[in-house]
Design a protein around this motif. Structure first.
Motif, PDB file in Angstrom:
ATOM      1  N   ARG A 167       0.833  -1.202   0.000  1.00 32.12           N
ATOM      2  CA  ARG A 167       0.000   0.000   0.000  1.00 32.12           C
ATOM      3  C   ARG A 167       0.868   1.253   0.000  1.00 32.12           C
ATOM      4  N   GLN A 168       1.975   1.216   0.764  1.00 27.27           N
ATOM      5  CA  GLN A 168       2.869   2.360   0.786  1.00 27.27           C
ATOM      6  C   GLN A 168       3.614   2.490  -0.540  1.00 27.27           C
ATOM      7  N   HIS A 169       3.966   1.350  -1.154  1.00 23.27           N
ATOM      8  CA  HIS A 169       4.694   1.386  -2.431  1.00 23.27           C
ATOM      9  C   HIS A 169       3.859   2.044  -3.521  1.00 23.27           C
ATOM     10  N   SER A 170       2.571   1.849  -3.480  1.00 21.45           N
ATOM     11  CA  SER A 170       1.729   2.397  -4.543  1.00 21.45           C
ATOM     12  C   SER A 170       1.727   3.925  -4.557  1.00 21.45           C
ATOM     13  N   LYS A 171       2.140   4.553  -3.445  1.00 20.39           N
ATOM     14  CA  LYS A 171       2.150   6.012  -3.375  1.00 20.39           C
ATOM     15  C   LYS A 171       3.493   6.599  -3.818  1.00 20.39           C
ATOM     16  N   LEU A 172       4.502   5.742  -4.059  1.00 20.48           N
ATOM     17  CA  LEU A 172       5.842   6.224  -4.365  1.00 20.48           C
ATOM     18  C   LEU A 172       6.153   6.035  -5.839  1.00 20.48           C
ATOM     19  N   HIS A 173       7.134   6.820  -6.278  1.00 20.41           N
ATOM     20  CA  HIS A 173       7.572   6.728  -7.668  1.00 20.41           C
ATOM     21  C   HIS A 173       8.584   5.605  -7.865  1.00 20.41           C
ATOM     22  N   THR A 174       9.282   5.192  -6.813  1.00 20.27           N
ATOM     23  CA  THR A 174      10.327   4.173  -6.917  1.00 20.27           C
ATOM     24  C   THR A 174      10.125   3.122  -5.828  1.00 20.27           C
ATOM     25  N   GLN A 175      10.704   1.954  -6.072  1.00 13.88           N
ATOM     26  CA  GLN A 175      10.693   0.872  -5.098  1.00 13.88           C
ATOM     27  C   GLN A 175      11.985   0.966  -4.282  1.00 13.88           C
ATOM     28  N   LYS A 176      11.854   1.058  -2.966  1.00 14.35           N
ATOM     29  CA  LYS A 176      13.023   1.213  -2.113  1.00 14.35           C
ATOM     30  C   LYS A 176      13.017   0.145  -1.023  1.00 14.35           C
ATOM     31  N   SER A 177      14.200  -0.275  -0.666  1.00 15.05           N
ATOM     32  CA  SER A 177      14.371  -1.234   0.431  1.00 15.05           C
ATOM     33  C   SER A 177      15.640  -0.860   1.203  1.00 15.05           C
ATOM     34  N   LEU A 178      15.759  -1.414   2.382  1.00 11.47           N
ATOM     35  CA  LEU A 178      16.867  -1.075   3.277  1.00 11.47           C
ATOM     36  C   LEU A 178      17.340  -2.348   3.960  1.00 11.47           C
ATOM     37  N   ARG A 179      18.648  -2.578   3.985  1.00  8.40           N
ATOM     38  CA  ARG A 179      19.221  -3.741   4.671  1.00  8.40           C
ATOM     39  C   ARG A 179      20.045  -3.254   5.860  1.00  8.40           C
ATOM     40  N   VAL A 180      19.719  -3.788   7.038  1.00 10.19           N
ATOM     41  CA  VAL A 180      20.376  -3.379   8.277  1.00 10.19           C
ATOM     42  C   VAL A 180      21.073  -4.597   8.881  1.00 10.19           C
ATOM     43  N   PRO A 181      22.390  -4.552   9.124  1.00 14.68           N
ATOM     44  CA  PRO A 181      23.079  -5.707   9.725  1.00 14.68           C
ATOM     45  C   PRO A 181      22.709  -5.872  11.194  1.00 14.68           C
ATOM     46  N   LEU A 182      22.558  -7.120  11.611  1.00 15.38           N
ATOM     47  CA  LEU A 182      22.324  -7.471  13.008  1.00 15.38           C
ATOM     48  C   LEU A 182      23.598  -8.099  13.553  1.00 15.38           C
ATOM     49  N   PRO A 183      24.112  -7.622  14.683  1.00 13.40           N
ATOM     50  CA  PRO A 183      25.405  -8.119  15.183  1.00 13.40           C
ATOM     51  C   PRO A 183      25.324  -9.570  15.639  1.00 13.40           C
ATOM     52  N   LEU A 184      26.373 -10.338  15.317  1.00 15.64           N
ATOM     53  CA  LEU A 184      26.534 -11.718  15.757  1.00 15.64           C
ATOM     54  C   LEU A 184      27.749 -11.816  16.668  1.00 15.64           C
ATOM     55  N   ASP A 185      27.683 -12.711  17.627  1.00 19.01           N
ATOM     56  CA  ASP A 185      28.813 -12.942  18.525  1.00 19.01           C
ATOM     57  C   ASP A 185      29.685 -14.030  17.923  1.00 19.01           C
ATOM     58  N   GLY A 186      30.646 -13.618  17.104  1.00 19.51           N
ATOM     59  CA  GLY A 186      31.520 -14.581  16.429  1.00 19.51           C
ATOM     60  C   GLY A 186      30.818 -15.202  15.236  1.00 19.51           C
ATOM     61  N   THR A 187      30.998 -16.531  15.084  1.00 19.73           N
ATOM     62  CA  THR A 187      30.343 -17.286  14.011  1.00 19.73           C
ATOM     63  C   THR A 187      29.571 -18.439  14.644  1.00 19.73           C
ATOM     64  N   PRO A 188      28.456 -18.156  15.296  1.00 16.78           N
ATOM     65  CA  PRO A 188      27.743 -19.199  16.048  1.00 16.78           C
ATOM     66  C   PRO A 188      27.003 -20.158  15.136  1.00 16.78           C
ATOM     67  N   THR A 189      26.774 -21.367  15.642  1.00 18.70           N
ATOM     68  CA  THR A 189      25.924 -22.335  14.949  1.00 18.70           C
ATOM     69  C   THR A 189      24.462 -22.181  15.369  1.00 18.70           C
ATOM     70  N   HIS A 190      24.252 -21.705  16.597  1.00 15.77           N
ATOM     71  CA  HIS A 190      22.904 -21.428  17.093  1.00 15.77           C
ATOM     72  C   HIS A 190      22.946 -20.066  17.787  1.00 15.77           C
ATOM     73  N   ALA A 191      22.022 -19.205  17.465  1.00 19.71           N
ATOM     74  CA  ALA A 191      21.987 -17.867  18.061  1.00 19.71           C
ATOM     75  C   ALA A 191      20.542 -17.413  18.202  1.00 19.71           C
ATOM     76  N   THR A 192      20.247 -16.839  19.364  1.00 19.04           N
ATOM     77  CA  THR A 192      18.932 -16.269  19.635  1.00 19.04           C
ATOM     78  C   THR A 192      19.131 -14.938  20.337  1.00 19.04           C
ATOM     79  N   SER A 193      18.433 -13.911  19.895  1.00 16.87           N
ATOM     80  CA  SER A 193      18.623 -12.601  20.497  1.00 16.87           C
ATOM     81  C   SER A 193      17.407 -11.723  20.222  1.00 16.87           C
ATOM     82  N   GLN A 194      17.355 -10.609  20.968  1.00 22.15           N
ATOM     83  CA  GLN A 194      16.366  -9.555  20.728  1.00 22.15           C
ATOM     84  C   GLN A 194      17.140  -8.258  20.504  1.00 22.15           C
ATOM     85  N   THR A 195      17.593  -8.074  19.295  1.00 23.60           N
ATOM     86  CA  THR A 195      18.407  -6.918  18.956  1.00 23.60           C
ATOM     87  C   THR A 195      17.545  -5.663  18.915  1.00 23.60           C
ATOM     88  N   THR A 196      18.015  -4.616  19.581  1.00 25.41           N
ATOM     89  CA  THR A 196      17.319  -3.327  19.590  1.00 25.41           C
ATOM     90  C   THR A 196      18.178  -2.308  18.857  1.00 25.41           C
TER      91      THR A 196
END
Length: 684
Positions: free
Chosen positions: A106-135
């Motif tokens: 619905r918001q895209h229909s009001k815009l002239h262009t399609q936009k997206s944003l990628r935000v990195p979430l921090p990891l503690d090393g290279t875990p095999t299992h990870a659970t978090s509530q990143t703020t």
């Protein structure tokens, strides 16, 4: 991959349970094969119908990362921060994790262009299992305050990618109350999302520039308008519009000085973030880059400390009196060190997250109201009281240690006098109590409690008078220390609401010391004084636990601000100097008293000094058993170690062992002798 070499085989090998990738004949009777193991199971090797070998393999499949949402993401407590609860798994480890944000259809229909944003979430090393509530603080995003669709993306160490289901939520956004700030933010969002073309944006910005405004707002607004007319890069214009909107809002809410201070914090953060990004792109970082990052982080620390002090001064002007806190122990100093370490290990995402955490503290300071300031004043008062109690307990331990030193010094003279009197006596003719007294041990339990070792030593009148005066002084000091102990117990209960049982036990044992000193029983007084020191050591741990629990229960939004420490250095230096003077008499317990005080100083400062080294040589001779052998944990009995000939000491031990082996003696005496001789029989 499975690699097999077979020799002495006329026929080619056959492999069951795995896919053969390569088979090669090395010679007339030698073969080599390679196979890939795709799953767990049994693999067998056969030649001309005969089984040569069989293996059981367990293969962990390299699957794409498994991602899921563990809760509903979105704005936290209707604030500008956004919470992302997530869970990620991958058998061999995760390399990166990020969330992709895009506007709803619905918001895209009001815009002239399609936009997206990628935000990195921090990891503690290279875990095999990870659970978090990143703020994260994404209020500077053009999507802030809008409904967005979020999808998690992760990449494994092997290069596989995985995604999560897409969820819809509202991104956190700042609430601007100043009209000009709201207009700037709206203009920025429209330009960034393409809902307004550049010509309309130029016209709107020109209208805003024409409005009357203070000089510190009009000048940057004019500069941005000029850059807009010159068709400057869009990201740069968006950034300048955002920071100007924040400055205008801060100025309206907190005044010119606080707004300028907050602007410096944000500028320092941006400066440091640029350096972190550059170092992440050119790993490993050079020494020059590390030095530059250190300089920029120092700028952030200074800006945060100045901002905190401005807040305290503003509170004082409002009638809330509180001292300036100690900026050296501020949490952003610790975070700054972690950032430098993360950049050295190419953990750019984590370093950026820590930098945002530093600036978030400044945002909390900016938003603090009068209630927050009053709560902070109460917390700082409680912390100051806790620091004073720790210092008082440390001084109490030091003074009690000095009393024990003086008591042991008197015992040393008395025992040496007794040893000199009995040096010519035959060991075999001595009583058991005399033999124990030769070793400086407490006599048999059957001895009269009213007897005094001072009487047995037959001291001269001058020494006896000096001891009497010293005991009288010790009695007065011990009484004063008992009063201080009771005061500490009462104040600690008033502040934390919890009773310190170890302080109460120390008061009881101090009463025993007073009684023994009054009756000239230095042996019993020394035992009681050691019990007091043990009680005070336990009281220190109990006090620290009670204070920590109380601070956690009453910690407000500004609880990260460090407490003030006025004149702390002078008090510490003086206390250490006093202990070194008290150490001249020598005692195994003196080092314990020093460690108690040093531990309290370590709680107040990360680089607390330890001056107990100067007493190690003096207490070295005290950490031995009655035969002169070194004990790893110090003396465990109340035995005094006389400095007489070791041969005579061994003779006394042999006589005690002979008597302990005599079954005709009373059982109580045999048990007592065996208990005292048990540590002496241990092999050094």
């Amino acid at each position: 991959m499975l690699h097999v070499v077979i020799t002495d085989s006329n026929g080619p090998p056959v492999l069951h349970g795995a896919s053969v990738q390569h088979l090669q004949k090395l010679s007339s009777q030698s073969w080599q094969l390679e196979a890939s193991l795709q799953h767990s199971g049994v693999v067998s090797l056969h030649v001309r119908g005969r089984t040569l070998s069989r293996w059981q393999f367990s293969v962990t499949e390299d699957r794409p990362p498994q991602l899921s949402w563990t809760g509903k993401p979105g704005a936290q407590n209707n604030g500008w921060q956004t919470r992302f609860p997530w869970k990620a798994e991958q058998n061999y480890g995760l390399r990166s994790l990020e969330v992709e944000l895009s506007l709803s259809p619905r918001q895209h229909s009001k815009l002239h262009t399609q936009k997206s944003l990628r935000v990195p979430l921090p990891l503690d090393g290279t875990p095999t299992h990870a659970t978090s509530q990143t703020t994260l603080d994404l209020s500077d995003s053009p999507f802030a305050g809008m409904k967005v669709q979020g999808t998690l993306h992760a990449r494994s160490l092997s290069g596989l990618e995985g995604t999560s289901p897409t969820v819809t939520f509202t991104l956190g956004a700042r609430h601007f109350t100043d009209p000009l700030a709201r207009a700037l933010v709206t203009l920025r969002q429209q330009i960034a999302l393409g809902s307004e073309d550049m010509l309309d944006g130029q016209r709107d910005l020109a209208l805003l520039t024409a409005l009357p405004a203070p000089r510190d707002v009009q000048v940057p607004l004019t500069v941005i308008n000029t850059l807009f007319q010159a068709h400057a890069s869009l990201p740069s214009l968006e950034e300048q519009l955002w920071f100007l909107a924040l400055y205008v809002e801060d100025r309206a809410q907190n005044g010119l000085v606080m707004a300028a201070s907050m602007a410096e914090v944000r500028a320092a953060q941006q400066d440091a973030q640029q350096q972190i990004t550059a170092m992440g792109a050119a790993h490993p970082p050079t020494e020059e880059q590390q030095q530059e990052l250190h300089k920029r982080l120092k700028r952030v620390e200074t800006a945060l400390t100045d901002h905190m002090q401005l807040m305290i001064q503003k509170a004082n002007q409002s009638g809330i009196v509180m001292p300036l806190p100690n900026g050296k122990n501020a949490p952003w100093t610790r975070l700054s060190k972690h950032i430098e370490r993360d950049t050295r290990h190419n953990k750019t995402a984590r370093a950026s997250a820590r930098l945002r955490e530093m600036v978030e503290m400044a945002e909390q300071i900016r938003q603090a109201n009068m209630g927050d300031m009053q709560s902070l004043a109460q917390q700082m008062a409680a912390r100051a009281e806790a620091t004073a109690q720790k210092a008082a307990l440390s001084d109490l331990i030091k003074r009690e240690t000095q009393l024990l030193n003086q008591t042991q010094a008197r015992l040393a003279i008395i025992h040496q006098k007794i040893a000199a009197m009995q040096e010519t006596n035959d060991v075999g003719q001595m009583s058991t109590s005399d033999l124990l007294r030769q070793l400086g041990m407490t006599g048999s339990p059957s001895a009269s409690p009213s007897s005094s070792s001072e009487d047995a030593a037959q001291l001269d009148d001058v020494t006896r008078q000096r001891f009497a005066q010293e005991r009288q002084n010790n009695h007065g000091v011990q009484y004063a220390l008992r009063v201080l102990d009771d005061i500490l117990a009462k104040r600690g209960k008033d502040v934390t609401g919890k009773e310190n049982k170890s302080l109460n036990k120390a008061s009881t044992d101090m009463g025993t010391v007073l009684q023994e000193l009054a009756q000239r029983h230095d042996d019993n007084a020394a035992v009681a004084e050691r019990k007091v020191l043990e009680d005070l050591s336990q009281a220190r741990d109990e006090m620290k636990k009670n204070q920590s629990s109380s601070q956690k229960n009453h910690q407000g939004r500004l609880g990260f601000i460090p407490p003030p420490q006025p004149n702390q250095g002078q008090g510490q230096d003086q206390g250490q100097s006093d202990e070194q003077e008290g150490g001249s008499q020598g005692s195994g317990s003196l080092q314990q008293g020093q460690e108690d005080q040093d531990q309290d100083l370590d709680d107040q400062s990360d680089d607390g000094s330890d001056d107990s080294q100067g007493d190690e040589d003096k207490s070295e001779k005290k950490n031995h058993d009655p035969l002169g052998r070194k004990m790893p944990n110090g003396p465990e009995t109340d035995a005094h170690i006389p400095d007489h000939d070791q041969d005579r000491t061994r003779a006394i031990q042999r006589e005690l062992e002979r008597r302990a082996a005599d079954r005709t003696r009373p059982q109580s005496e045999l048990d007592y002798l065996n208990r005292l001789l048990a540590p002496l029989r241990q092999t050094p």
